[in-house]
Scaffold this active site. Structure first.
Site, PDB file in Angstrom:
ATOM      1  N   HIS A 100     -63.556  34.459  21.200  1.00  0.00           N
ATOM      2  CA  HIS A 100     -64.903  34.171  21.715  1.00  0.00           C
ATOM      3  C   HIS A 100     -65.713  33.450  20.649  1.00  0.00           C
ATOM      4  CE1 HIS A 100     -64.762  38.148  19.864  1.00  0.00           C
ATOM      5  NE2 HIS A 100     -65.990  37.919  19.416  1.00  0.00           N
ATOM      6  N   HIS A 102     -69.411  32.860  19.200  1.00  0.00           N
ATOM      7  CA  HIS A 102     -70.801  33.351  19.179  1.00  0.00           C
ATOM      8  C   HIS A 102     -71.725  32.152  19.048  1.00  0.00           C
ATOM      9  CE1 HIS A 102     -69.978  37.664  17.910  1.00  0.00           C
ATOM     10  NE2 HIS A 102     -68.823  37.096  17.599  1.00  0.00           N
TER      11      HIS A 102
END
Ligand code: 5GP
Ligand code: ZN
Length: 141
Positions: A100, A102
């Site tokens: 992922h 950020h």
């Protein structure tokens, strides 16, 4: 993956505040934001590391992050700058093992920072940089 928090969010088995979703990527608010507006951009396919994600999908993640970046800057969310951060592997600070990206707003004195080692200020010699450069370059496809 059955016990992955992000897969559960994708499959609607856990709640999330979803800001973007398409066939391949989802983006939602981080549950423990560094600053208000902290968003995670996540490929729907379960891959632990970013290098396991195909290049088109990686590009797509950055395209969506760019859209979010512009939206944050246009909004009234407090933001003097924006950080992109990706922890790739446990030693790099990864805690959720579904890759992922950020993206979070930054402003002066917000309390967030990176810590450097004591010898960080001692710059390496050019020869050392060249040597490492060649080593990595030789491993590139
Ligand atoms: P990492 O350290 O793996 O780069 O970051 C994991 C991030 O996922 C952290 O910022 C953490 O706050 C966030 N997170 C962990 N669990 C949940 C959750 O259940 N929902 C959401 N929205 N974010 C989560
Ligand atoms: Zn997953």
């Amino acid at each position: 993956m059955t016990d992955c928090i992000f897969c559960k969010i994708i499959n609607r088995e856990l709640p999330a505040s979803i800001i973007h979703e398409d066939d391949h990527v989802i983006a939602f608010m981080d549950i423990q934001p560094v600053n208000p507006g902290h968003i995670l951009v996540v490929p729907k396919v379960h891959k632990e590391l970013i290098a396991e994600v195909d290049e088109d999908l990686t590009s797509r993640m950055f395209k969506i992050a760019a859209k979010i970046n512009r939206a944050i800057r246009k909004s009234n969310i407090h933001s003097e700058g924006i950080n992109y951060f990706l922890a790739d592997g446990e030693a790099a600070g990864q805690e959720v093992f579904h890759t992922h990206l950020h993206i979070f707003p930054r402003f002066r004195n917000d309390g967030f920072g990176l810590r450097f080692s004591e010898n960080y200020t001692q710059l390496p010699q050019r020869e050392e940089l060249d040597e490492i450069c060649v080593t990595i370059k030789e491993s590139m496809e």
